[in-house]
Design a protein around this motif. Sequence first.
Motif, short mmCIF file in Angstrom:
data_model
loop_
_atom_site.label_atom_id
_atom_site.label_comp_id
_atom_site.label_asym_id
_atom_site.label_seq_id
_atom_site.Cartn_x
_atom_site.Cartn_y
_atom_site.Cartn_z
N MET A 148 0.85 -1.18 0.00
CA MET A 148 0.00 0.00 0.00
C MET A 148 0.89 1.24 0.00
SD MET A 148 -2.84 1.20 2.85
CE MET A 148 -3.65 -0.37 2.74
N SER A 149 0.55 2.19 -0.84
CA SER A 149 1.35 3.41 -0.92
C SER A 149 1.16 4.25 0.34
CB SER A 149 0.95 4.22 -2.15
OG SER A 149 -0.31 4.83 -1.95
N ALA A 150 2.12 5.12 0.60
CA ALA A 150 2.06 5.99 1.77
C ALA A 150 0.87 6.94 1.70
CB ALA A 150 3.36 6.77 1.91
N SER A 151 0.51 7.37 0.49
CA SER A 151 -0.61 8.32 0.37
C SER A 151 -1.96 7.62 0.62
CB SER A 151 -0.60 9.01 -0.99
OG SER A 151 -0.69 8.09 -2.04
N VAL A 152 -2.09 6.38 0.19
CA VAL A 152 -3.32 5.61 0.48
C VAL A 152 -3.38 5.31 1.97
CG1 VAL A 152 -4.51 3.42 0.10
CG2 VAL A 152 -3.56 4.67 -1.85
N GLN A 153 -2.23 4.99 2.57
CA GLN A 153 -2.19 4.76 4.01
C GLN A 153 -2.57 6.02 4.77
OE1 GLN A 153 -1.55 1.63 5.48
NE2 GLN A 153 -2.49 2.74 7.18
N LEU A 197 -2.92 15.94 10.50
CA LEU A 197 -2.07 16.32 9.36
C LEU A 197 -0.74 16.90 9.81
CD1 LEU A 197 -4.74 17.74 6.90
CD2 LEU A 197 -3.59 15.51 6.83
N GLU A 198 -0.72 17.60 10.92
CA GLU A 198 0.54 18.12 11.46
C GLU A 198 1.45 16.95 11.83
OE1 GLU A 198 3.40 20.91 12.99
OE2 GLU A 198 1.75 21.10 11.57
N GLU A 199 0.90 15.96 12.51
CA GLU A 199 1.69 14.79 12.89
C GLU A 199 2.24 14.08 11.66
OE1 GLU A 199 -0.94 12.38 15.23
OE2 GLU A 199 -1.06 13.88 16.82
N GLN A 200 1.41 13.92 10.66
CA GLN A 200 1.84 13.23 9.44
C GLN A 200 2.88 14.04 8.69
OE1 GLN A 200 0.92 10.01 8.56
NE2 GLN A 200 0.12 10.11 10.63
N GLY A 233 8.02 13.67 7.55
CA GLY A 233 8.97 13.92 6.47
C GLY A 233 8.96 12.88 5.35
N ILE A 234 7.81 12.28 5.12
CA ILE A 234 7.68 11.30 4.04
C ILE A 234 7.19 12.03 2.79
CG2 ILE A 234 6.49 9.20 3.27
CD1 ILE A 234 6.44 8.35 6.26
N GLY A 235 7.98 12.00 1.74
CA GLY A 235 7.70 12.76 0.53
C GLY A 235 6.31 12.56 -0.04
N VAL A 245 4.91 22.76 11.57
CA VAL A 245 5.40 22.06 10.37
C VAL A 245 4.56 22.44 9.16
CG1 VAL A 245 5.80 19.81 9.30
CG2 VAL A 245 6.38 20.16 11.72
N MET A 246 3.24 22.36 9.30
CA MET A 246 2.38 22.72 8.17
C MET A 246 2.43 24.21 7.87
SD MET A 246 -0.89 20.23 7.83
CE MET A 246 -1.88 21.00 9.07
N ALA A 247 2.57 25.04 8.90
CA ALA A 247 2.66 26.48 8.67
C ALA A 247 3.89 26.81 7.82
CB ALA A 247 2.70 27.23 10.00
N ALA A 248 5.00 26.14 8.10
CA ALA A 248 6.21 26.38 7.31
C ALA A 248 6.02 25.93 5.86
CB ALA A 248 7.40 25.64 7.94
N LYS A 249 5.38 24.79 5.67
CA LYS A 249 5.13 24.30 4.31
C LYS A 249 4.15 25.23 3.58
CE LYS A 249 6.31 19.65 5.53
NZ LYS A 249 6.03 18.26 5.60
N PHE A 250 3.14 25.70 4.30
CA PHE A 250 2.18 26.63 3.71
C PHE A 250 2.89 27.91 3.28
CE2 PHE A 250 -0.99 30.02 4.00
CZ PHE A 250 -1.96 29.54 3.14
N ALA A 251 3.77 28.43 4.13
CA ALA A 251 4.49 29.66 3.81
C ALA A 251 5.36 29.51 2.57
CB ALA A 251 5.35 30.11 5.00
#
Length: 118
Positions: free
Chosen positions: A1-6, A66-69, A73-75, A106-112
């Motif tokens: 199973m792919s990481a995105s489906v998981q 989503l923050e935890e995920q 750091g999984i691409g 973590v998500m705030a940095a990615k959003f920025a």
Amino acid sequence: MSASVQLVNDLVARVPGFEDLYESHVFNEDTVLPHVFFWDVTQETVQSYLGADADLPDWRSTLEFLEEQSARGIGEIDEVVVTSFLEYLPFPGKPGHDIVKELGPVMAAKFARVRPAG
């Protein structure tokens, strides 16, 4: 199973309010399409944040998951979270945009990085 489906399966397990969305998504698509599913997750999360429907999954639980995920750091997970959740959050001046102030670090940095103008 792919990481995105998981990721999708783990979200539904952690936030059971997404079960109906998941079931209708799988019924309509005959499989799990994480990017398509997360577009709907984004819409429901923003509507929950706005208080539009008390039956929607709690937005705080979704952001926490989503923050935890994202912190893992999984691409493949980052790709779904960034392109099919963060990039679809409301733009400045639109209802629900203040949800971006609720993102974890973590998500705030990615959003920025993907939407520097908000």
